[in-house]
Design a protein around this motif. Structure first.
Motif, PDB file in Angstrom:
ATOM      1  N   TYR A 210      28.534  40.148  39.572  1.00 16.31           N
ATOM      2  CA  TYR A 210      29.498  40.470  40.625  1.00 16.31           C
ATOM      3  C   TYR A 210      28.937  40.335  42.046  1.00 16.31           C
ATOM      4  CZ  TYR A 210      26.931  44.896  40.366  1.00 16.31           C
ATOM      5  OH  TYR A 210      25.946  45.842  40.337  1.00 16.31           O
ATOM      6  N   ASP A 211      27.653  40.072  42.199  1.00 17.27           N
ATOM      7  CA  ASP A 211      27.057  40.014  43.523  1.00 17.27           C
ATOM      8  C   ASP A 211      27.317  38.638  44.148  1.00 17.27           C
ATOM      9  OD1 ASP A 211      25.712  40.746  45.773  1.00 17.27           O
ATOM     10  OD2 ASP A 211      23.702  40.554  44.905  1.00 17.27           O
ATOM     11  N   VAL A 212      28.585  38.389  44.438  1.00 19.74           N
ATOM     12  CA  VAL A 212      29.018  37.117  45.013  1.00 19.74           C
ATOM     13  C   VAL A 212      29.891  37.406  46.224  1.00 19.74           C
ATOM     14  CG1 VAL A 212      28.927  35.868  42.818  1.00 19.74           C
ATOM     15  CG2 VAL A 212      31.023  37.076  43.470  1.00 19.74           C
ATOM     16  N   GLN A 213      30.059  36.411  47.045  1.00 15.44           N
ATOM     17  CA  GLN A 213      30.927  36.567  48.212  1.00 15.44           C
ATOM     18  C   GLN A 213      32.367  36.838  47.755  1.00 15.44           C
ATOM     19  OE1 GLN A 213      30.227  36.624  51.566  1.00 15.44           O
ATOM     20  NE2 GLN A 213      28.095  36.689  50.867  1.00 15.44           N
ATOM     21  N   PRO A 214      33.077  37.708  48.471  1.00 11.72           N
ATOM     22  CA  PRO A 214      34.465  37.997  48.097  1.00 11.72           C
ATOM     23  C   PRO A 214      35.305  36.728  48.088  1.00 11.72           C
ATOM     24  CG  PRO A 214      33.675  39.567  49.744  1.00 11.72           C
ATOM     25  CD  PRO A 214      32.635  38.499  49.640  1.00 11.72           C
ATOM     26  N   THR A 215      36.116  36.591  47.055  1.00  8.95           N
ATOM     27  CA  THR A 215      37.052  35.482  46.960  1.00  8.95           C
ATOM     28  C   THR A 215      38.448  36.008  47.250  1.00  8.95           C
ATOM     29  OG1 THR A 215      35.700  34.389  45.273  1.00  8.95           O
ATOM     30  CG2 THR A 215      38.010  33.708  45.438  1.00  8.95           C
ATOM     31  N   PRO A 216      39.128  35.477  48.245  1.00 11.62           N
ATOM     32  CA  PRO A 216      40.460  35.990  48.588  1.00 11.62           C
ATOM     33  C   PRO A 216      41.409  35.954  47.394  1.00 11.62           C
ATOM     34  CG  PRO A 216      39.661  34.452  50.257  1.00 11.62           C
ATOM     35  CD  PRO A 216      38.709  34.360  49.120  1.00 11.62           C
ATOM     36  N   VAL A 217      42.284  36.939  47.334  1.00  9.06           N
ATOM     37  CA  VAL A 217      43.316  36.946  46.311  1.00  9.06           C
ATOM     38  C   VAL A 217      44.240  35.761  46.557  1.00  9.06           C
ATOM     39  CG1 VAL A 217      45.335  38.189  45.428  1.00  9.06           C
ATOM     40  CG2 VAL A 217      43.219  39.436  45.948  1.00  9.06           C
ATOM     41  N   PRO A 218      44.539  34.967  45.547  1.00 11.64           N
ATOM     42  CA  PRO A 218      45.369  33.772  45.766  1.00 11.64           C
ATOM     43  C   PRO A 218      46.826  34.124  46.045  1.00 11.64           C
ATOM     44  CG  PRO A 218      44.947  34.073  43.429  1.00 11.64           C
ATOM     45  CD  PRO A 218      44.096  35.087  44.142  1.00 11.64           C
ATOM     46  N   GLU A 219      47.487  33.268  46.764  1.00 13.54           N
ATOM     47  CA  GLU A 219      48.911  33.438  47.034  1.00 13.54           C
ATOM     48  C   GLU A 219      49.754  33.136  45.797  1.00 13.54           C
ATOM     49  OE1 GLU A 219      50.442  34.582  49.607  1.00 13.54           O
ATOM     50  OE2 GLU A 219      48.904  34.582  51.185  1.00 13.54           O
ATOM     51  N   CYS A 220      49.239  32.268  44.921  1.00 17.85           N
ATOM     52  CA  CYS A 220      50.030  31.871  43.752  1.00 17.85           C
ATOM     53  C   CYS A 220      50.250  33.074  42.832  1.00 17.85           C
ATOM     54  CB  CYS A 220      49.341  30.741  42.992  1.00 17.85           C
ATOM     55  SG  CYS A 220      47.775  31.212  42.224  1.00 17.85           S
ATOM     56  N   PRO A 221      51.398  33.138  42.161  1.00 24.24           N
ATOM     57  CA  PRO A 221      51.747  34.299  41.329  1.00 24.24           C
ATOM     58  C   PRO A 221      51.101  34.237  39.952  1.00 24.24           C
ATOM     59  CG  PRO A 221      53.546  32.736  41.272  1.00 24.24           C
ATOM     60  CD  PRO A 221      52.507  32.148  42.198  1.00 24.24           C
ATOM     61  N   ARG A 222      49.780  34.225  39.897  1.00 26.93           N
ATOM     62  CA  ARG A 222      49.067  34.034  38.633  1.00 26.93           C
ATOM     63  C   ARG A 222      48.402  35.334  38.184  1.00 26.93           C
ATOM     64  NH1 ARG A 222      44.995  29.822  39.503  1.00 26.93           N
ATOM     65  NH2 ARG A 222      46.776  28.405  39.289  1.00 26.93           N
ATOM     66  N   LEU A 223      48.563  35.643  36.901  1.00 25.18           N
ATOM     67  CA  LEU A 223      47.865  36.745  36.265  1.00 25.18           C
ATOM     68  C   LEU A 223      46.990  36.182  35.160  1.00 25.18           C
ATOM     69  CD1 LEU A 223      50.779  39.334  35.861  1.00 25.18           C
ATOM     70  CD2 LEU A 223      49.099  39.198  37.709  1.00 25.18           C
ATOM     71  N   VAL A 224      45.925  36.907  34.819  1.00 24.22           N
ATOM     72  CA  VAL A 224      45.042  36.451  33.755  1.00 24.22           C
ATOM     73  C   VAL A 224      44.861  37.563  32.727  1.00 24.22           C
ATOM     74  CG1 VAL A 224      42.921  37.128  34.978  1.00 24.22           C
ATOM     75  CG2 VAL A 224      42.823  35.358  33.211  1.00 24.22           C
ATOM     76  N   PHE A 225      44.889  37.175  31.477  1.00 22.43           N
ATOM     77  CA  PHE A 225      44.532  38.034  30.342  1.00 22.43           C
ATOM     78  C   PHE A 225      43.238  37.483  29.784  1.00 22.43           C
ATOM     79  CE2 PHE A 225      44.176  38.113  25.775  1.00 22.43           C
ATOM     80  CZ  PHE A 225      44.489  39.408  25.402  1.00 22.43           C
ATOM     81  N   VAL A 226      42.258  38.356  29.512  1.00 27.29           N
ATOM     82  CA  VAL A 226      40.989  37.919  28.934  1.00 27.29           C
ATOM     83  C   VAL A 226      40.724  38.749  27.687  1.00 27.29           C
ATOM     84  CG1 VAL A 226      38.516  37.602  29.288  1.00 27.29           C
ATOM     85  CG2 VAL A 226      40.089  37.312  31.218  1.00 27.29           C
ATOM     86  N   GLY A 227      40.555  38.070  26.547  1.00 26.86           N
ATOM     87  CA  GLY A 227      40.255  38.810  25.335  1.00 26.86           C
ATOM     88  C   GLY A 227      40.664  38.060  24.089  1.00 26.86           C
ATOM     89  N   ARG A 228      40.467  38.721  22.960  1.00 27.69           N
ATOM     90  CA  ARG A 228      40.883  38.146  21.682  1.00 27.69           C
ATOM     91  C   ARG A 228      42.404  38.120  21.584  1.00 27.69           C
ATOM     92  NH1 ARG A 228      39.236  42.018  17.928  1.00 27.69           N
ATOM     93  NH2 ARG A 228      40.348  40.860  16.317  1.00 27.69           N
ATOM     94  N   LEU A 229      42.910  37.062  21.012  1.00 29.00           N
ATOM     95  CA  LEU A 229      44.341  36.976  20.730  1.00 29.00           C
ATOM     96  C   LEU A 229      44.574  37.658  19.387  1.00 29.00           C
ATOM     97  CD1 LEU A 229      45.037  33.303  21.867  1.00 29.00           C
ATOM     98  CD2 LEU A 229      45.089  35.410  23.216  1.00 29.00           C
ATOM     99  N   CYS A 230      44.763  38.959  19.443  1.00 29.18           N
ATOM    100  CA  CYS A 230      44.896  39.768  18.230  1.00 29.18           C
ATOM    101  C   CYS A 230      45.940  40.841  18.474  1.00 29.18           C
ATOM    102  CB  CYS A 230      43.553  40.399  17.854  1.00 29.18           C
ATOM    103  SG  CYS A 230      42.885  41.510  19.113  1.00 29.18           S
ATOM    104  N   LYS A 231      46.366  41.487  17.412  1.00 31.11           N
ATOM    105  CA  LYS A 231      47.464  42.446  17.526  1.00 31.11           C
ATOM    106  C   LYS A 231      47.102  43.638  18.406  1.00 31.11           C
ATOM    107  CE  LYS A 231      46.243  44.748  13.166  1.00 31.11           C
ATOM    108  NZ  LYS A 231      46.716  45.123  11.801  1.00 31.11           N
ATOM    109  N   GLU A 232      45.832  44.026  18.421  1.00 35.93           N
ATOM    110  CA  GLU A 232      45.425  45.189  19.205  1.00 35.93           C
ATOM    111  C   GLU A 232      45.606  44.986  20.709  1.00 35.93           C
ATOM    112  OE1 GLU A 232      43.133  45.314  15.344  1.00 35.93           O
ATOM    113  OE2 GLU A 232      43.570  43.778  16.861  1.00 35.93           O
TER     114      GLU A 232
END
Length: 410
Positions: A210-232
């Motif tokens: 995480y020790d990186v320069q701040p990246t501006p929040v994008p204007e585009c309406p994008r969300l990200v899910f990260v993880g296993r594609l499982c029922k839980e």
């Protein structure tokens, strides 16, 4: 004792979703420990991170030669430690009573413990630690009965609190939960006199992530899910919410960064809803790729039904992105509704949809303020070197009070 030697046992290592274990091991080595990596499986799994490839080179695999490869180890322990072997056999059979997995599995766990004993003796291990309270925890418990060193283990999610946890807890030097909620679930299973053995050590992040320069929040309406594609993880519910928003005219993009047993169902649901232009499935990604996907999104969304405390939430917060997740398990200990993200009841599609709508409607400047608060909170609670120091202290105390090594055999 000039240097403490700790053995780690994991069911499957290294693994894309187990980067938190790698971080913990490396942080312990920075604390001055020598760490032997042992895994039941994982010698041939697909890896996307160079760090995981290096870890595999340093890991010993119990089942690499198949089940028949365990036979010489079992015979060796039976001949050299017959009393301990039969005590461990009795315990393995006891663990199989009314367990989700029948007794043959528990006999395999005993054979795996027999295989590990010589490795621990050769290494001079002072203590063994397992991650997850399922079969790996049972194996290290059987190792102890066979004459190996004291053990401990870390519990994460709901499945860790199932079969035989009480027996594993009572025989351990201590047990670690990754959240206060997790520790409370241990309290439910134990009498008050044993509560002192339950500790909280958070999973952590190293500064290089995480020790990186701040990246501006994008204007585009994008969300990200990260993880296993499982029922839980509630992925199908997330697609229901996205489809409803798209039908109502909301412009949005969703990146599903991950893979898993439900991928075909997820792809079918995307096609059914006609969301091919809105939803992108990446498959498994390296840590650097995950970081890029998080930074390219407005927020991380994780509508889980069952969790411990997901490391990806910590990662996104450290990268200054707000969180949309469920009010379960340890998540509310980190995510604060309205401050650094949104919390909603698990399984509530309408409230998930509302949270997504609010996130997409907020000005970028407000999302960036939430992101800064997210980063500050996670760095206060989840620095890997600070958390590893807590774990190292627990190991030293356990070794100091027990003092046995794998070579004792008594």
């Amino acid at each position: 004792m000039n240097q403490f030697r700790i053995a780690y046992l994991v069911n499957y290592y290294p693994k894309v979703s187990h980067s938190f274990i790698r971080r913990e091991i490396l942080a312990l080595e920075r604390q001055g420990f020598e760490v032997l990596r042992i895994a039941l499986r994982g010698w041939d799994g697909e890896l996307v991170d160079a760090e995981d490839v290096r870890e595999r080179e340093h890991t010993r695999y119990v089942l690499q030669a198949g089940l028949m490869g365990l036979v010489p180890a079992v015979l060796g322990i039976l001949v050299t430690r017959p009393v301990r072997f039969f005590l461990a056999l009795k315990l393995a059979l006891k663990m199989g009573i009314r367990a989700e997995r029948s007794w043959p599995f528990h006999l395999i766990y005993l054979a795996e413990a027999c295989r590990i004993i010589p490795w621990l003796k050769e290494f001079g291990a002072h203590h063994v630690h397992a991650h997850f309270g399922t079969n790996a925890a049972e194996v290290v418990m059987l190792v102890k009965v066979l004459g190996g060193p004291a053990y401990s283990f870390t519990v994460h999610g709901a499945e860790d609190f199932m079969d035989g946890l009480r027996e594993k807890f009572l025989r351990s030097a201590f047990i670690v939960a990754v959240s206060s909620f997790g520790r409370s679930q241990l309290f439910l299973q134990m009498e008050y006199m044993h509560w002192g053995k339950a500790k909280v050590v958070h999973c952590g992040l190293e500064a290089s992530f995480y020790d990186v320069q701040p990246t501006p929040v994008p204007e585009c309406p994008r969300l990200v899910f990260v993880g296993r594609l499982c029922k839980e993880k509630g992925v199908l519910l997330l697609l229901d919410a996205v489809a409803s928003l798209v039908r109502s005219g909301v412009d949005l993009e969703l990146v599903l960064a991950g893979d898993g047993e439900m991928r075909s169902q997820v792809e079918a649901r995307v096609a059914e809803y006609g969301l091919e232009k809105q939803v992108r499935i990446t498959g498994w990604l390296s840590s650097a790729q995950v970081r890029r996907e998080i930074l390219a999104a407005r927020a991380l969304v994780l509508p889980s039904f069952s969790e411990g405390l997901p490391v990806v939430i910590m990662e996104a917060m450290a990268l200054r992105r707000p969180i949309l997740s469920t009010f379960i398990a340890g998540i509310p200990e980190l995510v604060r509704h309205g401050e650094n993200g949104w919390l909603f009841p698990a399984g509530a599609a309408d409230e998930l949809e509302a949270a997504i709508g609010e996130c997409l409607a907020l000005p970028v400047a407000q999302l960036e303020r939430m992101g800064e608060q997210a980063r500050n909170r996670v760095l206060q609670r989840h620095d890997i070197d600070h958390e590893a120091a807590k774990l190292a202290s627990l190991f030293r105390d356990a070794i100091g009070t027990d003092g046995s090594t794998a070579g004792s055999g008594r």
